[in-house]
Design a protein around this motif. Structure first.
Motif, PDB file in Angstrom:
ATOM      1  N   VAL A  94       0.854  -1.173   0.108  1.00  0.00           N
ATOM      2  CA  VAL A  94      -0.074  -0.059   0.132  1.00  0.00           C
ATOM      3  C   VAL A  94       0.956   1.288   0.060  1.00  0.00           C
ATOM      4  N   GLY A  95       1.959   1.374   0.862  1.00  0.00           N
ATOM      5  CA  GLY A  95       2.987   2.361   0.877  1.00  0.00           C
ATOM      6  C   GLY A  95       3.563   2.539  -0.480  1.00  0.00           C
ATOM      7  N   ARG A  96       3.974   1.634  -0.921  1.00  0.00           N
ATOM      8  CA  ARG A  96       4.569   1.428  -2.315  1.00  0.00           C
ATOM      9  C   ARG A  96       3.583   1.981  -3.543  1.00  0.00           C
ATOM     10  N   PHE A  97       2.468   1.788  -3.555  1.00  0.00           N
ATOM     11  CA  PHE A  97       1.357   2.105  -4.244  1.00  0.00           C
ATOM     12  C   PHE A  97       1.287   3.712  -4.228  1.00  0.00           C
ATOM     13  N   VAL A  98       1.196   4.174  -3.087  1.00  0.00           N
ATOM     14  CA  VAL A  98       0.864   5.598  -2.555  1.00  0.00           C
ATOM     15  C   VAL A  98       2.256   6.388  -3.486  1.00  0.00           C
ATOM     16  N   LEU A 105       6.126   3.032  -9.882  1.00  0.00           N
ATOM     17  CA  LEU A 105       6.263   1.662  -9.368  1.00  0.00           C
ATOM     18  C   LEU A 105       7.490   1.226  -9.105  1.00  0.00           C
ATOM     19  N   PRO A 106       7.903   0.212  -8.000  1.00  0.00           N
ATOM     20  CA  PRO A 106       9.212  -0.104  -8.115  1.00  0.00           C
ATOM     21  C   PRO A 106       9.623  -1.145  -9.122  1.00  0.00           C
ATOM     22  N   THR A 107      10.899  -1.566  -9.246  1.00  0.00           N
ATOM     23  CA  THR A 107      11.177  -2.302 -10.223  1.00  0.00           C
ATOM     24  C   THR A 107      12.015  -3.262  -9.737  1.00  0.00           C
ATOM     25  N   GLY A 108      12.251  -4.304 -10.698  1.00  0.00           N
ATOM     26  CA  GLY A 108      13.225  -5.394 -10.305  1.00  0.00           C
ATOM     27  C   GLY A 108      13.060  -6.270  -8.958  1.00  0.00           C
ATOM     28  N   LEU A 109      13.751  -6.562  -8.224  1.00  0.00           N
ATOM     29  CA  LEU A 109      13.413  -7.300  -7.079  1.00  0.00           C
ATOM     30  C   LEU A 109      12.626  -6.963  -6.161  1.00  0.00           C
ATOM     31  N   LEU A 110      12.335  -5.484  -5.841  1.00  0.00           N
ATOM     32  CA  LEU A 110      11.557  -4.867  -4.886  1.00  0.00           C
ATOM     33  C   LEU A 110      10.051  -5.056  -5.608  1.00  0.00           C
ATOM     34  N   LEU A 111      10.055  -4.952  -7.007  1.00  0.00           N
ATOM     35  CA  LEU A 111       8.603  -5.390  -7.505  1.00  0.00           C
ATOM     36  C   LEU A 111       8.099  -6.623  -7.089  1.00  0.00           C
ATOM     37  N   ALA A 112       9.013  -7.564  -7.230  1.00  0.00           N
ATOM     38  CA  ALA A 112       8.745  -9.005  -6.983  1.00  0.00           C
ATOM     39  C   ALA A 112       8.419  -9.162  -5.474  1.00  0.00           C
TER      40      ALA A 112
END
Length: 136
Positions: A94-98, A105-112
């Protein structure tokens, strides 16, 4: 040979144990090599405050999540403990969505990682016991 009956509770309990294990291992990795873990998450640690903040989130919160998940996995645990564990997991995507509105949006490992957090949190809520939940 008796067939094993898989119940919602047993699936939820196993998922909670998996969350506890993964959170513990993530905290251990963060303690052993904070700079590498921080770099994988797109962070650069600077000074005492930077490391302190990193340890608070990536060690302290992960260990708290692991402990909560382990307690929630016990047979006599109130279902609300599993729900709170799910909320701990879901708070991160939710924090990443905000943040996505401001920076993307995050990419790579953080998106996974975000995807795993989202899947685990929603699965815990989906496996919530049905029916009337006894009050404490």
């Amino acid at each position: 040979m008796a067939a094993a009956i898989i119940t919602r509770w047993s699936l939820r309990s196993q998922l909670l144990k998996l969350v506890a294990t993964a959170s513990s291992l993530a905290a251990l990795m963060a303690m052993l090599d904070p700079d590498r873990v921080a770099a994988a998450m797109g962070l650069f640690l600077v000074g005492v405050n930077g490391y302190s903040q990193f340890y608070a989130i990536y060690v302290g919160m992960r260990l708290a999540t692991a402990y909560l998940a382990l307690q929630a996995s016990k047979p006599d645990a109130p279902s609300v403990l599993g729900d709170v564990t799910a909320l701990f997991l879901l708070a991160q995507p939710v924090g990443r969505f905000v943040a996505a509105f401001a920076i993307g949006l995050p990419t790579g490992l953080l998106l996974a990682v975000c995807g795993v957090e989202l899947l685990a949190g929603l699965s815990l809520l989906a496996l919530r016991p049905r029916g009337k939940v006894p009050s404490p």
